[in-house]
Write an enzyme that holds these catalytic residues in place. Structure first.
Site, PDB file in Angstrom:
ATOM      1  N   LYS A  94       6.303   8.837  -2.297  1.00  0.00           N
ATOM      2  CA  LYS A  94       5.681   8.397  -1.048  1.00  0.00           C
ATOM      3  C   LYS A  94       4.742   7.247  -1.361  1.00  0.00           C
ATOM      4  O   LYS A  94       3.916   7.345  -2.279  1.00  0.00           O
ATOM      5  CB  LYS A  94       4.885   9.552  -0.419  1.00  0.00           C
ATOM      6  CG  LYS A  94       4.279   9.193   0.916  1.00  0.00           C
ATOM      7  CD  LYS A  94       5.266   9.375   2.053  1.00  0.00           C
ATOM      8  CE  LYS A  94       4.875   8.654   3.332  1.00  0.00           C
ATOM      9  NZ  LYS A  94       5.259   7.205   3.337  1.00  0.00           N
ATOM     10  N   GLN A 115      -0.964   5.521  -6.554  1.00  0.00           N
ATOM     11  CA  GLN A 115      -0.478   6.359  -5.451  1.00  0.00           C
ATOM     12  C   GLN A 115      -0.244   7.813  -5.900  1.00  0.00           C
ATOM     13  O   GLN A 115      -0.446   8.748  -5.119  1.00  0.00           O
ATOM     14  CB  GLN A 115       0.831   5.757  -4.915  1.00  0.00           C
ATOM     15  CG  GLN A 115       1.186   6.207  -3.519  1.00  0.00           C
ATOM     16  CD  GLN A 115       0.449   5.437  -2.431  1.00  0.00           C
ATOM     17  OE1 GLN A 115       0.345   4.231  -2.483  1.00  0.00           O
ATOM     18  NE2 GLN A 115      -0.072   6.140  -1.442  1.00  0.00           N
ATOM     19  N   LYS A 118      -3.705   9.440  -5.761  1.00  0.00           N
ATOM     20  CA  LYS A 118      -4.176   9.430  -4.378  1.00  0.00           C
ATOM     21  C   LYS A 118      -3.464  10.530  -3.578  1.00  0.00           C
ATOM     22  O   LYS A 118      -4.092  11.321  -2.874  1.00  0.00           O
ATOM     23  CB  LYS A 118      -3.880   8.064  -3.759  1.00  0.00           C
ATOM     24  CG  LYS A 118      -4.333   7.902  -2.327  1.00  0.00           C
ATOM     25  CD  LYS A 118      -3.699   6.694  -1.646  1.00  0.00           C
ATOM     26  CE  LYS A 118      -3.973   5.398  -2.390  1.00  0.00           C
ATOM     27  NZ  LYS A 118      -3.612   4.211  -1.575  1.00  0.00           N
ATOM     28  N   LYS A 130       5.922   3.148  -4.897  1.00  0.00           N
ATOM     29  CA  LYS A 130       5.503   1.927  -4.197  1.00  0.00           C
ATOM     30  C   LYS A 130       6.628   0.916  -4.300  1.00  0.00           C
ATOM     31  O   LYS A 130       7.433   0.985  -5.229  1.00  0.00           O
ATOM     32  CB  LYS A 130       4.247   1.341  -4.857  1.00  0.00           C
ATOM     33  CG  LYS A 130       3.473   0.404  -3.968  1.00  0.00           C
ATOM     34  CD  LYS A 130       2.529   1.173  -3.069  1.00  0.00           C
ATOM     35  CE  LYS A 130       1.837   0.276  -2.071  1.00  0.00           C
ATOM     36  NZ  LYS A 130       0.735   0.977  -1.401  1.00  0.00           N
ATOM     37  N   GLY A 169       4.153   1.209   5.298  1.00  0.00           N
ATOM     38  CA  GLY A 169       3.675  -0.170   5.226  1.00  0.00           C
ATOM     39  C   GLY A 169       2.626  -0.372   4.151  1.00  0.00           C
ATOM     40  O   GLY A 169       2.121   0.569   3.533  1.00  0.00           O
ATOM     41  N   ASP A 170       2.320  -1.625   3.913  1.00  0.00           N
ATOM     42  CA  ASP A 170       1.210  -2.060   3.052  1.00  0.00           C
ATOM     43  C   ASP A 170       0.990  -3.528   3.445  1.00  0.00           C
ATOM     44  O   ASP A 170       1.340  -3.911   4.571  1.00  0.00           O
ATOM     45  CB  ASP A 170       1.575  -1.900   1.564  1.00  0.00           C
ATOM     46  CG  ASP A 170       0.363  -2.025   0.633  1.00  0.00           C
ATOM     47  OD1 ASP A 170      -0.361  -1.037   0.468  1.00  0.00           O
ATOM     48  OD2 ASP A 170       0.116  -3.128   0.095  1.00  0.00           O
ATOM     49  N   THR A 214      -5.960   4.635   7.818  1.00  0.00           N
ATOM     50  CA  THR A 214      -6.589   4.220   6.562  1.00  0.00           C
ATOM     51  C   THR A 214      -8.029   3.770   6.819  1.00  0.00           C
ATOM     52  O   THR A 214      -8.959   4.188   6.113  1.00  0.00           O
ATOM     53  CB  THR A 214      -5.775   3.104   5.882  1.00  0.00           C
ATOM     54  OG1 THR A 214      -4.411   3.494   5.848  1.00  0.00           O
ATOM     55  CG2 THR A 214      -6.272   2.851   4.477  1.00  0.00           C
ATOM     56  N   ASN A 245      -4.554  -4.416   8.833  1.00  0.00           N
ATOM     57  CA  ASN A 245      -4.508  -3.053   9.358  1.00  0.00           C
ATOM     58  C   ASN A 245      -5.699  -2.212   8.922  1.00  0.00           C
ATOM     59  O   ASN A 245      -6.362  -1.571   9.749  1.00  0.00           O
ATOM     60  CB  ASN A 245      -3.191  -2.391   8.928  1.00  0.00           C
ATOM     61  CG  ASN A 245      -3.141  -0.926   9.292  1.00  0.00           C
ATOM     62  OD1 ASN A 245      -3.407  -0.064   8.465  1.00  0.00           O
ATOM     63  ND2 ASN A 245      -2.857  -0.645  10.549  1.00  0.00           N
ATOM     64  N   SER A 385       0.469   9.709   6.981  1.00  0.00           N
ATOM     65  CA  SER A 385       1.923   9.584   6.816  1.00  0.00           C
ATOM     66  C   SER A 385       2.547  10.961   6.569  1.00  0.00           C
ATOM     67  O   SER A 385       3.616  11.276   7.098  1.00  0.00           O
ATOM     68  CB  SER A 385       2.253   8.673   5.635  1.00  0.00           C
ATOM     69  OG  SER A 385       2.177   7.310   5.990  1.00  0.00           O
TER      70      SER A 385
HETATM   71  P1  NDP Z   1      -2.456  -6.342   6.000  1.00  0.00           P
HETATM   72  O1  NDP Z   1      -1.292  -7.168   5.619  1.00  0.00           O
HETATM   73  O2  NDP Z   1      -2.487  -5.730   7.348  1.00  0.00           O
HETATM   74  O3  NDP Z   1      -3.813  -7.166   5.830  1.00  0.00           O
HETATM   75  C1  NDP Z   1      -4.145  -7.712   4.607  1.00  0.00           C
HETATM   76  C2  NDP Z   1      -5.464  -8.465   4.740  1.00  0.00           C
HETATM   77  O4  NDP Z   1      -5.916  -8.807   3.444  1.00  0.00           O
HETATM   78  C3  NDP Z   1      -5.322  -9.773   5.499  1.00  0.00           C
HETATM   79  O5  NDP Z   1      -6.519 -10.071   6.139  1.00  0.00           O
HETATM   80  C4  NDP Z   1      -5.034 -10.758   4.383  1.00  0.00           C
HETATM   81  O6  NDP Z   1      -5.385 -12.090   4.695  1.00  0.00           O
HETATM   82  C5  NDP Z   1      -5.915 -10.225   3.280  1.00  0.00           C
HETATM   83  N1  NDP Z   1      -5.323 -10.577   1.980  1.00  0.00           N
HETATM   84  C6  NDP Z   1      -4.120 -10.187   1.509  1.00  0.00           C
HETATM   85  N2  NDP Z   1      -3.885 -10.717   0.300  1.00  0.00           N
HETATM   86  C7  NDP Z   1      -4.968 -11.450   0.015  1.00  0.00           C
HETATM   87  C8  NDP Z   1      -5.320 -12.247  -1.090  1.00  0.00           C
HETATM   88  N3  NDP Z   1      -4.497 -12.399  -2.140  1.00  0.00           N
HETATM   89  N4  NDP Z   1      -6.541 -12.847  -1.054  1.00  0.00           N
HETATM   90  C9  NDP Z   1      -7.370 -12.698   0.008  1.00  0.00           C
HETATM   91  N5  NDP Z   1      -7.072 -11.974   1.087  1.00  0.00           N
HETATM   92  C10 NDP Z   1      -5.901 -11.349   1.098  1.00  0.00           C
HETATM   93  O7  NDP Z   1      -2.562  -5.205   4.873  1.00  0.00           O
HETATM   94  P2  NDP Z   1      -3.315  -3.800   4.929  1.00  0.00           P
HETATM   95  O8  NDP Z   1      -4.535  -3.902   5.751  1.00  0.00           O
HETATM   96  O9  NDP Z   1      -2.305  -2.772   5.246  1.00  0.00           O
HETATM   97  O10 NDP Z   1      -3.704  -3.599   3.398  1.00  0.00           O
HETATM   98  C11 NDP Z   1      -4.950  -4.045   2.863  1.00  0.00           C
HETATM   99  C12 NDP Z   1      -5.235  -3.311   1.568  1.00  0.00           C
HETATM  100  O11 NDP Z   1      -5.318  -1.894   1.823  1.00  0.00           O
HETATM  101  C13 NDP Z   1      -4.187  -3.440   0.468  1.00  0.00           C
HETATM  102  O12 NDP Z   1      -4.824  -3.403  -0.785  1.00  0.00           O
HETATM  103  C14 NDP Z   1      -3.328  -2.198   0.636  1.00  0.00           C
HETATM  104  O13 NDP Z   1      -2.672  -1.859  -0.557  1.00  0.00           O
HETATM  105  C15 NDP Z   1      -4.416  -1.183   0.985  1.00  0.00           C
HETATM  106  N6  NDP Z   1      -3.997   0.018   1.666  1.00  0.00           N
HETATM  107  C16 NDP Z   1      -3.255  -0.031   2.813  1.00  0.00           C
HETATM  108  C17 NDP Z   1      -2.906   1.134   3.465  1.00  0.00           C
HETATM  109  C18 NDP Z   1      -2.165   1.125   4.742  1.00  0.00           C
HETATM  110  O14 NDP Z   1      -1.937   2.201   5.301  1.00  0.00           O
HETATM  111  N7  NDP Z   1      -1.775  -0.022   5.287  1.00  0.00           N
HETATM  112  C19 NDP Z   1      -3.274   2.453   2.924  1.00  0.00           C
HETATM  113  C20 NDP Z   1      -4.119   2.395   1.757  1.00  0.00           C
HETATM  114  C21 NDP Z   1      -4.449   1.220   1.160  1.00  0.00           C
HETATM  115  P3  NDP Z   1      -4.237 -13.137   5.111  1.00  0.00           P
HETATM  116  O15 NDP Z   1      -3.772 -12.689   6.465  1.00  0.00           O
HETATM  117  O16 NDP Z   1      -4.919 -14.440   5.089  1.00  0.00           O
HETATM  118  O17 NDP Z   1      -3.155 -13.013   4.069  1.00  0.00           O
HETATM  119  O1  2IT Z   2      -1.606   2.377  -0.364  1.00  0.00           O
HETATM  120  C1  2IT Z   2      -1.265   3.243   0.458  1.00  0.00           C
HETATM  121  O2  2IT Z   2      -1.679   4.405   0.387  1.00  0.00           O
HETATM  122  C2  2IT Z   2      -0.382   2.840   1.561  1.00  0.00           C
HETATM  123  N1  2IT Z   2      -0.024   1.677   1.650  1.00  0.00           N
HETATM  124  C3  2IT Z   2       0.125   3.867   2.535  1.00  0.00           C
HETATM  125  C4  2IT Z   2       1.283   4.632   1.959  1.00  0.00           C
HETATM  126  C5  2IT Z   2       1.979   5.569   2.908  1.00  0.00           C
HETATM  127  O3  2IT Z   2       3.024   6.075   2.477  1.00  0.00           O
HETATM  128  O4  2IT Z   2       1.529   5.798   4.022  1.00  0.00           O
END
Ligand code: NDP
Ligand code: 2IT
Length: 453
Positions: A94, A115, A118, A130, A169-170, A214, A245, A385
């Site tokens: 997952k 992961q 976590k 992943k 997603g991520d 998240t 997100n 999830s």
């Molecule tokens: P999104 O794609 O929705 O948003 C990512 C954000 O981070 C955007 O604002 C983006 O800016 C910025 N960003 C991405 N890459 C870079 C970079 N190299 N330098 C600077 N800014 C950056 O992703 P999420 O919100 O889903 O994910 C954000 C983080 O949270 C990640 O580390 C992900 O692994 C983690 N995460 C996500 C989960 C989920 O459920 N979605 C769960 C747990 C952790 P821009 O638009 O300019 O690229």
């Molecule tokens: O980093 C993370 O925990 C996620 N991107 C969510 C993973 C999931 O399966 O919901």
């Protein structure tokens, strides 16, 4: 920790680095976990005999594949797709899928490795994995995104299944992409297998609160950390990095809990809004228009935008009491940590995966700043999830209130697990130690019971 346990851990790390050359982020993630495990090995010599750490550091399966697709002008593009199925001792693999040009095998392995622990910390029956692609969705039309997702799933589908591997997603993968991938999976397999992906839309098997989970979960975790110190978020100043997100819903929940969220960012810059970040406007700019954050500052009366190009400006320059990095790995470095400390920051919690560099964590630790590591603090997304999988399996659909209540309980439990494990393994208040030890022990115990896997 005994001298020979220390030497053993060093040897294991050297071996991981040698066998996985050039994968800096994977090495960093492994190093972070291993640095916590001395006390666990002292207590459980059987894990050493059974080479438990070595086994957990080796993915069960790694899949790398070609993703060909055509853009709107008929030009052909080739990307590289990945899925690292890291550990299935606790349940099906997952973990999310990331679409970003920086994606490579080392990044996917670091994320998959994190992961495992976590997911173990959530207490739910999910293994760790992943995936993703080095595809850049920025500026692409819906039709291009759809063709890419269909091509990606045309290869990946054979490795998935509700009892096998369940992506979500991520970065760069949200509801739109999950929809296109679910559609292609359904078409190829001729099965409406809802539990094969999470983060689905509400009308086709998705779960309430998964989009929020998240960010909301992060703030619930922060509230627990503060409560453990007899404090709360009310009236606190908060800075969030990112505007995707995780960031959006962290801002929303922090505000609901009475905090003042002053700034957020994207990869081009940050906005400071003296009125507090306007979540509705932020969502309009980032989710609906898919525009840059500068468009927010043009429309909010008291906001200003600062570019973070060559000048070295950083969102972490904005003074705050609570800092929530929610963008990407290694975005909060030593300089940023020193700046936060100078500005009186009292708590940092990771919404992103591994956003704080090793040196920055050290600075925060020495300054007595409370630190919540991502594998605990951002686990609310994957936990919800797992709730989505539960609803899919029972063909049920829960209310928003019930789902949010479950998320809050899960985050409280994760906090308690980390807190108690930190005491048990000799570092009261050290959430890094607690999260690593509690997560590792749950996985190692399961692997022990399942024989030599
Ligand atoms: P999104 O794609 O929705 O948003 C990512 C954000 O981070 C955007 O604002 C983006 O800016 C910025 N960003 C991405 N890459 C870079 C970079 N190299 N330098 C600077 N800014 C950056 O992703 P999420 O919100 O889903 O994910 C954000 C983080 O949270 C990640 O580390 C992900 O692994 C983690 N995460 C996500 C989960 C989920 O459920 N979605 C769960 C747990 C952790 P821009 O638009 O300019 O690229
Ligand atoms: O980093 C993370 O925990 C996620 N991107 C969510 C993973 C999931 O399966 O919901």
């Amino acid at each position: 920790m005994s001298v020979d346990v220390h030497a053993d851990i060093e040897r294991i790390f050297e071996e991981v680095a040698r066998r996985n050359p050039g994968e800096a982020e994977f090495h960093q993630a492994v190093r972070e976990v291993l640095s916590s495990l001395g006390a666990v090995l002292d207590k459980h010599p059987e894990y050493r005999r059974m080479k438990m750490i070595e086994r957990i550091c080796e993915p069960e399966r790694q899949i790398i594949f070609r993703v060909p697709w055509q853009d709107d002008h008929g030009r052909v593009h080739i990307n590289r797709g990945f899925r690292v199925e890291f550990n299935s001792a606790l349940g099906p693999y997952k973990g999310g899928l990331r679409f970003h040009p920086s994606v490579n095998l080392g990044i996917v392995k670091f994320l998959g490795f994190e992961q495992i622990f976590k997911n173990a910390l959530t207490g739910m029956p999910i293994g760790g994995g992943k995936g993703g692609a080095d595809f850049d969705p920025k500026g692409r039309s819906d039709a291009e995104i759809m063709r890419f997702c269909q091509s990606f799933m045309t290869e990946l589908y054979r490795h998935l299944g509700e009892y096998t591997d369940v992506p979500a997603g991520d970065i760069g993968v949200g509801g739109r992409e999950i929809g296109y991938m679910f559609g292609q999976y359904k078409r190829i397999t001729n099965r409406y297998e809802s539990g094969v992906l999470t983060g689905k839309g509400l009308s086709w098997g998705g779960a309430r609160v998964r989009p929020e989970a998240t960010g909301y979960g992060l703030v619930f975790f922060v509230a627990e950390m503060l409560a453990a110190r007899g404090e709360s978020l009310r009236g606190r100043t908060v800075v969030v990095s990112g505007s995707g997100n995780v960031a959006v819903y962290a801002v929303e929940k922090a505000q609901q809990q009475g905090a003042r969220v002053l700034a957020c960012s994207d990869s081009s810059g940050y906005v400071v809004d003296e009125d507090g970040i306007d979540v509705a406007l932020l969502r309009q700019v980032k989710e609906v228009e898919r525009a840059r954050l500068s468009a927010y500052a043009e429309r909010a009366p008291r906001a200003r935008h600062v570019s973070t190009g060559a000048g070295g400006a950083s969102v972490w320059d904005v003074p705050c009491e609570v800092a929530l990095p929610c963008a990407t790995q290694n975005e909060l470095d030593r300089d940023a940590a020193e700046q936060l400390v100078r500005n009186g920051c009292l708590l940092v919690a990771e919404g992103a995966n591994m956003p704080t560099t090793v040196a920055a964590v050290q600075v925060l630790r020495e300054a007595g700043v409370a630190f919540g590591p991502g594998k605990a603090a951002n686990a609310g997304g994957v936990a919800t999830s797992a709730l989505e999988m539960q609803q899919n399996a029972s063909r049920d659909s829960w209310t928003f209130e019930h789902s949010e209540q479950r998320l809050a309980e899960i985050m409280r439990d994760i906090h308690a697990r980390c807190f108690e494990a930190a005491e048990e393994y000799g570092g009261p208040g050290d959430y890094v130690l607690g999260a690593n030890c509690a997560g590792f022990v749950r996985v190692a115990d399961a692997m022990h019971d399942l024989g030599l896997i």
